[in-house]
Design a protein around this motif. Sequence first.
Motif, short mmCIF file in Angstrom:
data_model
loop_
_atom_site.label_atom_id
_atom_site.label_comp_id
_atom_site.label_asym_id
_atom_site.label_seq_id
_atom_site.Cartn_x
_atom_site.Cartn_y
_atom_site.Cartn_z
N ASN A 27 31.66 19.66 18.17
CA ASN A 27 31.64 18.38 18.62
C ASN A 27 31.81 17.27 17.39
OD1 ASN A 27 31.67 15.85 19.78
ND2 ASN A 27 30.13 16.44 21.51
N GLY A 28 30.96 17.00 17.01
CA GLY A 28 30.90 16.13 15.78
C GLY A 28 29.74 15.66 15.11
N MET A 29 29.71 14.75 14.19
CA MET A 29 28.65 14.62 13.36
C MET A 29 27.83 13.41 14.22
SD MET A 29 28.74 16.21 10.78
CE MET A 29 27.72 16.07 9.46
N LYS A 30 26.66 13.51 14.02
CA LYS A 30 25.63 12.57 15.01
C LYS A 30 25.51 11.22 14.23
CE LYS A 30 22.43 15.58 14.90
NZ LYS A 30 20.98 16.37 15.02
N GLN A 31 25.39 10.25 15.15
CA GLN A 31 25.15 8.93 14.56
C GLN A 31 23.97 8.49 15.26
OE1 GLN A 31 27.44 8.58 12.45
NE2 GLN A 31 29.07 9.96 13.43
N MET A 32 23.07 7.40 14.76
CA MET A 32 22.01 7.07 15.29
C MET A 32 22.25 5.68 15.75
SD MET A 32 18.94 8.58 14.09
CE MET A 32 18.63 8.63 12.12
N SER A 33 21.49 5.71 16.70
CA SER A 33 21.60 4.47 17.81
C SER A 33 20.33 3.78 18.15
CB SER A 33 22.37 4.72 18.90
OG SER A 33 21.91 5.44 19.80
N ALA A 34 20.25 2.62 18.43
CA ALA A 34 18.92 2.05 18.61
C ALA A 34 18.93 0.64 19.40
CB ALA A 34 17.85 2.05 17.73
N THR A 35 17.97 0.16 19.80
CA THR A 35 18.10 -1.23 20.46
C THR A 35 17.80 -2.42 19.34
OG1 THR A 35 15.66 -1.21 20.72
CG2 THR A 35 17.00 -0.84 22.55
N LYS A 36 17.77 -1.67 17.95
CA LYS A 36 17.82 -2.73 16.93
C LYS A 36 18.75 -2.00 15.72
CE LYS A 36 14.01 -2.48 13.89
NZ LYS A 36 12.85 -2.18 13.33
N ALA A 37 19.09 -3.21 14.71
CA ALA A 37 19.98 -2.47 13.88
C ALA A 37 19.14 -1.48 12.81
CB ALA A 37 20.34 -3.54 13.10
N LEU A 38 19.52 -0.32 12.48
CA LEU A 38 18.99 0.82 11.77
C LEU A 38 19.68 0.58 10.55
CD1 LEU A 38 18.34 3.65 14.17
CD2 LEU A 38 16.93 1.91 13.52
N ARG A 39 19.29 0.32 9.25
CA ARG A 39 19.95 0.27 8.02
C ARG A 39 19.21 0.99 7.07
NH1 ARG A 39 21.11 -4.97 9.70
NH2 ARG A 39 23.72 -4.96 10.07
N LEU A 40 18.11 0.78 7.08
CA LEU A 40 17.29 1.83 6.07
C LEU A 40 16.16 2.49 7.13
CD1 LEU A 40 16.39 -0.80 3.36
CD2 LEU A 40 17.52 1.45 3.18
N PRO A 41 15.66 3.76 6.70
CA PRO A 41 14.77 4.44 7.39
C PRO A 41 13.43 3.84 7.97
CG PRO A 41 15.40 5.67 5.34
CD PRO A 41 15.96 4.50 5.35
N ALA A 42 13.02 2.82 7.19
CA ALA A 42 11.83 2.00 7.70
C ALA A 42 12.18 1.18 8.96
CB ALA A 42 11.42 1.11 6.78
#
Length: 328
Positions: A145-160
């Motif tokens: 299929n493909g590489m996974k992307q992270m999604s959320a209800t807020k912007a994820l730029r850094l692990p924290a």
Amino acid sequence: FKKIAVAAACALTLSSYAALAQEGPLVIKLAHVVTDDTPKGQGALMFQRLVDQRLEGKVKVEVYPNSSLYGDANELEALRNNDVQMLAPSLAKFDKYTKQLQVFDLPFMFDDLEAVNRFQKRAKGRQLLRSMEDQNIVGLAYWHNGMKQMSATKALRLPADATGLSFRIQNSNVLDAQFAQLGAKSVKMPFAEVYKGLQSGQVQGAENPWSNLYSQRLHEVQPFITETNHGVLDYMLISNARFWYGIPHQIRTELEAIIDEVTFAVNRQAEEANLADRRRIEASGKSQVITLTAEQRDAWREAMRPVWQQFEAEIGSDVIKAAQTVNR
Ligand code: LMR
């Protein structure tokens, strides 16, 4: 008495011939959990089409997409019981049957699909196709299929940014550990329930390739998608081993040739299909796509990397080593 026995034997022979004649084609039910309009969905339909063309009257493939026959909760058991003859589960869903395949879930193990491809083609990767035969599961091919992307209800730029959020994961302990590294929670949830889980707020985030985000409309309930490419979502096309090896040799050889052809097509098109869905998501304006700087992506890698050590003994260092050599 002898006469009766002979008559009975004849009747039996005749009736079993009749049964054979009536049996018609060998039916292969192929179930999966995504829509037709995805790399796996297209692969399943192409398999059905080629079998129709080349084995007409001998084999008939029935395709059940989108968890319409079996879903994540029961499909592997159904396959082992021969209630369904083929599946193509994500490599993250075999924990219960082999630990070795967990190598595919390790975050940042593979740089891209090309690297995944190289690993699958090498001896170790091919060996893993047979790693579940003692449990009546035979691996026939790897489908991308493909590489996974992270999604959320807020912007994820850094692990924290992920800390404290709850993420939907596939049924995989590696993925659970991956989110634990971020100080996030995770919930194992069948694919068919992901949209609802996100919409209701039961979970706030997920990780998916673009094609799954788009075809399940997850981008409509995930306002931010970060292009992390942190892991891979690939499949193993599998069958019930007893069923598969029971297929007459000539027919099975034909089926294997068809599978090779379909696998080539699926794997050639998967990346482009994901890119197209990424563009559709961007064009929809429903979700903001965030790209990471090299430094930001390194921070995700650093945060998640301890998972490798945690699972090294289970997976086997030989498997991990073999996988590591494929990046360029
Ligand atoms: C998932 O559960 O997220 C995926 O494995 C679904 C799929 O089959 O692509």
